[in-house]
Design a protein around this motif. Structure first.
Motif, mmCIF file in Angstrom:
data_model
loop_
_atom_site.group_PDB
_atom_site.id
_atom_site.type_symbol
_atom_site.label_atom_id
_atom_site.label_comp_id
_atom_site.label_asym_id
_atom_site.label_seq_id
_atom_site.Cartn_x
_atom_site.Cartn_y
_atom_site.Cartn_z
ATOM 1 N N ASN A 320 84.902 20.754 12.204
ATOM 2 C CA ASN A 320 84.777 21.740 11.458
ATOM 3 C C ASN A 320 86.137 22.014 10.962
ATOM 4 N N GLY A 321 86.968 20.976 10.850
ATOM 5 C CA GLY A 321 88.326 21.029 10.107
ATOM 6 C C GLY A 321 89.312 21.797 10.855
ATOM 7 N N TYR A 322 89.229 22.241 12.239
ATOM 8 C CA TYR A 322 90.295 23.050 13.112
ATOM 9 C C TYR A 322 91.367 22.128 13.363
ATOM 10 N N GLU A 323 92.541 22.493 13.009
ATOM 11 C CA GLU A 323 93.791 21.811 13.384
ATOM 12 C C GLU A 323 94.817 22.612 14.604
ATOM 13 N N ALA A 324 95.050 22.011 15.578
ATOM 14 C CA ALA A 324 96.173 22.720 16.529
ATOM 15 C C ALA A 324 96.584 21.643 17.602
ATOM 16 N N LEU A 325 97.413 22.080 18.039
ATOM 17 C CA LEU A 325 98.090 21.317 19.401
ATOM 18 C C LEU A 325 97.814 22.200 20.631
ATOM 19 N N HIS A 326 96.987 21.925 21.502
ATOM 20 C CA HIS A 326 96.773 22.714 22.511
ATOM 21 C C HIS A 326 97.506 22.096 23.919
ATOM 22 N N MET A 327 97.980 23.103 24.537
ATOM 23 C CA MET A 327 98.577 22.325 26.097
ATOM 24 C C MET A 327 98.357 23.563 27.028
ATOM 25 N N THR A 328 98.336 23.117 28.373
ATOM 26 C CA THR A 328 98.419 24.019 29.482
ATOM 27 C C THR A 328 99.490 23.995 30.368
ATOM 28 N N VAL A 329 100.117 24.925 30.717
ATOM 29 C CA VAL A 329 101.507 24.794 31.398
ATOM 30 C C VAL A 329 101.490 25.652 32.779
ATOM 31 N N MET A 330 102.216 25.430 33.547
ATOM 32 C CA MET A 330 102.309 26.124 34.708
ATOM 33 C C MET A 330 103.616 27.180 34.541
ATOM 34 N N GLY A 331 102.995 28.496 34.572
ATOM 35 C CA GLY A 331 103.774 29.778 34.113
ATOM 36 C C GLY A 331 104.310 30.623 35.332
ATOM 37 N N PRO A 332 104.822 31.687 35.164
ATOM 38 C CA PRO A 332 105.056 32.512 36.344
ATOM 39 C C PRO A 332 104.163 32.878 37.138
ATOM 40 N N LYS A 333 104.515 33.224 38.636
ATOM 41 C CA LYS A 333 103.537 33.580 39.686
ATOM 42 C C LYS A 333 102.632 32.321 39.770
ATOM 43 N N GLY A 334 102.775 31.173 39.490
ATOM 44 C CA GLY A 334 101.724 30.026 39.789
ATOM 45 C C GLY A 334 100.641 30.184 38.869
ATOM 46 N N ARG A 335 100.785 30.833 37.745
ATOM 47 C CA ARG A 335 99.512 30.957 37.135
ATOM 48 C C ARG A 335 99.567 29.980 35.728
ATOM 49 N N TRP A 336 98.447 29.235 35.508
ATOM 50 C CA TRP A 336 98.372 28.320 34.438
ATOM 51 C C TRP A 336 98.209 29.017 33.057
ATOM 52 N N PHE A 337 98.882 28.733 31.908
ATOM 53 C CA PHE A 337 98.867 29.502 30.708
ATOM 54 C C PHE A 337 98.508 28.407 29.638
ATOM 55 N N GLU A 338 97.217 28.511 28.894
ATOM 56 C CA GLU A 338 97.049 27.601 27.753
ATOM 57 C C GLU A 338 97.904 28.082 26.491
ATOM 58 N N VAL A 339 98.634 27.116 25.818
ATOM 59 C CA VAL A 339 99.381 27.663 24.579
ATOM 60 C C VAL A 339 98.759 26.656 23.618
ATOM 61 N N GLN A 340 98.493 27.388 22.278
ATOM 62 C CA GLN A 340 97.867 26.814 21.100
ATOM 63 C C GLN A 340 98.947 26.719 20.040
ATOM 64 N N ILE A 341 99.537 25.720 19.597
ATOM 65 C CA ILE A 341 100.676 25.809 18.322
ATOM 66 C C ILE A 341 100.060 25.252 16.993
ATOM 67 N N ARG A 342 100.212 26.270 15.875
ATOM 68 C CA ARG A 342 99.326 25.959 14.762
ATOM 69 C C ARG A 342 100.736 26.397 13.573
ATOM 70 N N SER A 343 100.413 25.742 12.522
ATOM 71 C CA SER A 343 101.195 26.136 11.366
ATOM 72 C C SER A 343 100.405 27.109 10.511
ATOM 73 N N GLN A 344 101.229 27.748 9.774
ATOM 74 C CA GLN A 344 100.467 29.106 9.129
ATOM 75 C C GLN A 344 98.917 28.540 8.256
ATOM 76 N N ARG A 345 99.079 27.290 7.740
ATOM 77 C CA ARG A 345 97.970 26.575 7.128
ATOM 78 C C ARG A 345 96.774 26.479 8.270
ATOM 79 N N MET A 346 97.206 25.870 9.194
ATOM 80 C CA MET A 346 96.391 25.825 10.344
ATOM 81 C C MET A 346 95.632 26.938 10.787
ATOM 82 N N ASP A 347 96.500 27.843 10.898
ATOM 83 C CA ASP A 347 95.939 29.197 11.454
ATOM 84 C C ASP A 347 94.869 29.776 10.528
ATOM 85 N N GLU A 348 95.294 29.756 9.150
ATOM 86 C CA GLU A 348 94.327 30.322 8.248
ATOM 87 C C GLU A 348 92.813 29.524 8.153
#
Length: 747
Positions: A320-348
């Motif tokens: 569907n045209g979606y562009e992004a880089l997704h990752m999951t990292v171990m954050g504070p208090k032993g919790r997993w966090f998903e991070v989505q990285i996008r440019s402004q064009r990708m976000d729009e």
């Protein structure tokens, strides 16, 4: 002179001015005049008309136009068509007049959004499916038709509270079945999530309220975690001279509930409630993709990533045209966090889907995207459409998969297919002739059959033969709409021949019995041979899949049962003649809006669907068949959602009244630590429960843990919940939950 009150006129004008001012701000050179002209005509056409809620009807097209402009990002033509989308359907204006007053494009879009008039046959056709097919036919020429329809559906869902319950269920189910996945496929993620949440809210109000409350109560804790997690990331990205924003995204109520169902976990164990989204302004001298990976590198220098949770949609965008880089990292208090990285064009593109995707398309020479290839597939599907609208809808649904795999040709060209696609689907994806002549395939240099399911990363070589002919069994394993439509197209002419042969064969048999073909005989034969339609009956007779040499016995047997039933109705109840019931009770069930389910089935004889086995206390709906019989389904049952989205007029709201005479089948699943005497303890708890009886018990253990499946007869949901509460108290039991037969079959 308007029929509305002065305060209503002010509200209408203020709402339209807000829309117009927004459009002027984002499109200073846009066609303001045509938008104003469309509003004036819509206002005049809908003057005095009101919605069920009581508000002026014109507020609805204005709201749809606002969604189209602000949330989807379309222009003057789409805004004008949105304002006019109900004019032809609800007033005396015609499509020809729309074309004369505006232009052919606006008229064509309005025509595509105008529902089909007239009734439909009871079982074989569905006016809902026919209307959707009409939408798609217009969409194949102009995608704006379906985008406006999605906006229309979103506003209807936002105002669904004013509708009666049976209408709410129908519209909510149709939304989940078609419009939410379609929004997802077109990249409208925010709209897709809101449609799912609103549908869920009306189908399961108590569950929705409970989950929404739990999300709200954990908000303070989430905000603090978010601050702790993002602070070092912000510091690092500023050092690297990135201009960025960091936002938190909360998982929707529906997606949380779906995850709980799929993973068999409680709310407290859904750890990915929140995702972190980083949107950056790209530096002009560096490739966007490189900058995404630079941010990824900066984050992984702070937090440790989970290797199996990296999703690279910048190298290979989603269909569907979606562009992004997704990752999951171990954050504070032993919790997993998903991070989505996008440019402004990708976000729009992610926020506004198809409209933004088209805006950023670099020109006529740019490469064809997966989204454009998908639209091309829809056009091909419409070239050889199913005569049956429901079948057409089922084929179209195959194109709404959200899960995709990437498969490669021998030369390294990548093809995107839905998850579960076979080698034969791949062959049809390359070329129709390749699919029709396919006899096998080599996947990663190993010979496999046509039905072999492909995995992401497979390299596939198709083996063909000029002597190969399409086989009907192919339809049982292909999964893409393209493959299905091409195979069905080949068999259409052949099927017609068999249908004619079946009609002739049946007519000859009936002539020998001095009978002629009529609807009564056909209905008997359809019921006897368990086929849905007359066409299917004739086809099977023509192919000699059905034996009708004993036709006289079949008809006699059915006729006798009818006579007995008639005799009992006419004469069997004279002694026990009851006083007349209320007028509503004598009404056909199909004409009622709601029914009550009691122990006494003399008023409404209902059956329980085996696909989901609802019991008293469950949220249920009733599907009324052509014989006015009621089949009960759980509202979240996939088959029920399909019925509500296609046969909304045959759905009734059903409410359980106290049940203590009849027992209903229910299944529970138990997990725990395998230790001596565990089965005995569980059996003891069940046998001591006066309201529950066991029918079947299946237990298995492996590596110190066990899973048990127990089939029970209960009176209602309360009985099941009480039993689960008692079993979970046994030491060593880790989980007890009610499940459906379909869930066990999938495993």
């Amino acid at each position: 002179m308007s029929d509305f009150q002065p305060e209503e006129i002010k509200l209408i004008n203020d709402q339209f001015d807000d829309l117009l001012n927004y459009y002027k701000a984002v499109n200073p050179n846009g066609n303001i005049a045509i938008v104003q002209k469309a509003f004036q005509l819509a206002y005049q056409a809908h003057d005095g008309m009101r919605r069920r809620s009581g508000e002026p009807y014109i507020m609805h097209p204005i709201a749809v136009a606002e969604i189209v402009a602000k949330e989807i990002g379309l222009g003057a033509t789409s805004i004008s068509a949105s304002l006019l989308h109900d004019v032809v359907e609800d007033t005396e204006y015609t499509i020809e007049e729309m074309e004369q007053m505006f232009n052919p494009k606006i008229a064509s879009i309005v025509d595509g959004l105008t529902k089909i008039a007239g009734a439909t046959t009871f079982k074989s056709d569905s006016i809902q499916a026919e209307n959707f097919r009409k939408l798609l036919l217009t969409m194949s020429d102009d995608i704006r038709v379906i985008l406006i329809k999605i906006a229309d559906r979103l506003h209807n869902m936002r105002t669904l509270g004013s509708m009666p319950p049976h209408k709410q269920y129908k519209i909510a189910a149709e939304t989940l079945f078609v419009y939410a996945p379609l929004s997802h496929r077109l990249g409208l993620y925010n709209i897709k999530s809101e449609l799912e949440d609103l549908a869920f809210k009306y189908e399961h109000p108590a569950t929705y309220a409970d989950l929404a409350s739990k999300i709200s109560h954990s908000e303070e804790e989430r905000d603090e975690l978010f601050r702790q997690f993002t602070k070092p990331i912000e510091e690092r990205l500023k050092i690297l001279d990135f201009n960025f924003t960091i936002k938190k995204r909360i998982k929707s109520v529906y997606s949380i509930w779906k995850k709980m169902q799929q993973k068999d976990i409680p709310f407290e164990e859904v750890f990915d409630l929140m995702a972190t989204r980083i949107v950056f302004e790209p530096k002009t001298y560096l490739d966007e993709k490189v900058q995404c990976w630079n941010i990824y590198s900066a984050i992984t220098s702070i937090y440790r990533p989970k290797p199996d949770r990296i999703r690279d949609w910048i190298s290979v965008p989603k269909a569907n045209g979606y562009e992004a880089l997704h990752m999951t990292v171990m954050g504070p208090k032993g919790r997993w966090f998903e991070v989505q990285i996008r440019s402004q064009r990708m976000d729009e593109i992610a926020e506004k889907g198809y409209a933004a995707h088209w805006k950023y398309k670099s020109g006529p020479d740019s490469n064809e995207t997966e989204l454009e290839r998908w639209l091309k597939t829809i056009r091909e599907l419409l070239e050889t459409p199913e005569s049956n609208a429901i079948e057409f809808m089922n084929d179209f649904k195959l194109n709404l998969f959200s899960q995709e795999i990437m498969v490669f040709t021998p030369k390294g060209e990548m093809k995107v297919l839905p998850q579960g696609a076979t080698a034969l689907d791949f062959a049809f994806e390359i070329h129709t002739e390749l699919g029709l002549q396919c006899i096998g395939a080599k996947v990663n240099h190993n010979l496999v059959p046509l039905s072999h399911k492909l995995k992401s990363g497979d390299q596939v070589e198709i083996i063909t033969s000029s002597k190969q002919k399409p086989q009907e069994e192919w339809l049982s394993f292909v999964t893409t709409a393209r493959a299905k439509s091409k195979i069905k197209g080949i068999f259409k002419n052949e099927r017609k021949k068999f249908i004619k042969a079946g009609e002739k064969r049946l007519e000859e048999k009936l002539n020998k019995l001095k009978l002629t073909t009529n609807s009564r005989i056909l209905k008997k034969l359809e019921a006897y041979f368990d086929v849905e339609t007359r066409e299917e009956l004739m086809y099977n007779i023509g192919r000699e899949n059905i034996e009708i040499d004993n036709l006289q016995d079949i008809l006699r047997e059915k006729t006798q049962s009818k006579i007995v039933k008639y005799w009992r109705l006419q004469f069997g109840n004279k002694k026990n003649k009851q006083t007349p019931e209320k007028k509503q009770d004598s009404q056909p069930i199909s004409k009622r809006k709601s029914i009550q389910l009691t122990d006494d089935k003399s008023d409404i004889d209902y059956t329980v669907a085996t696909c989901c086995n609802p019991i008293p206390g469950d949220d249920v709906i009733g599907y009324v068949d052509e014989n006015d019989n009621v089949v009960l389904h759980k509202r979240q049952c996939e088959k029920a959602i399909k019925l509500m989205s296609n046969y909304g007029n045959q759905i009734v709201d059903a409410t359980w009244i106290s049940h203590k005479l009849h027992s209903f089948l229910s299944i529970i699943k138990i997990n725990g630590i395998d230790k001596q005497g565990m089965l005995s303890q569980i059996s003891k708890v069940i046998s001591e429960d006066q309201d529950v009886n066991m029918r079947e018990v299946h237990f298995g253990s492996h590596d110190g843990v066990f899973e048990g499946i127990i089939h029970l007869y209960v009176h209602n949901v309360e009985d099941v919940n009480n039993l689960i509460f008692k079993i979970v108290k046994i030491k060593g039991i880790t989980n007890v939950q009610r499940v459906e037969q379909s869930q066990l079959s999938q495993k």
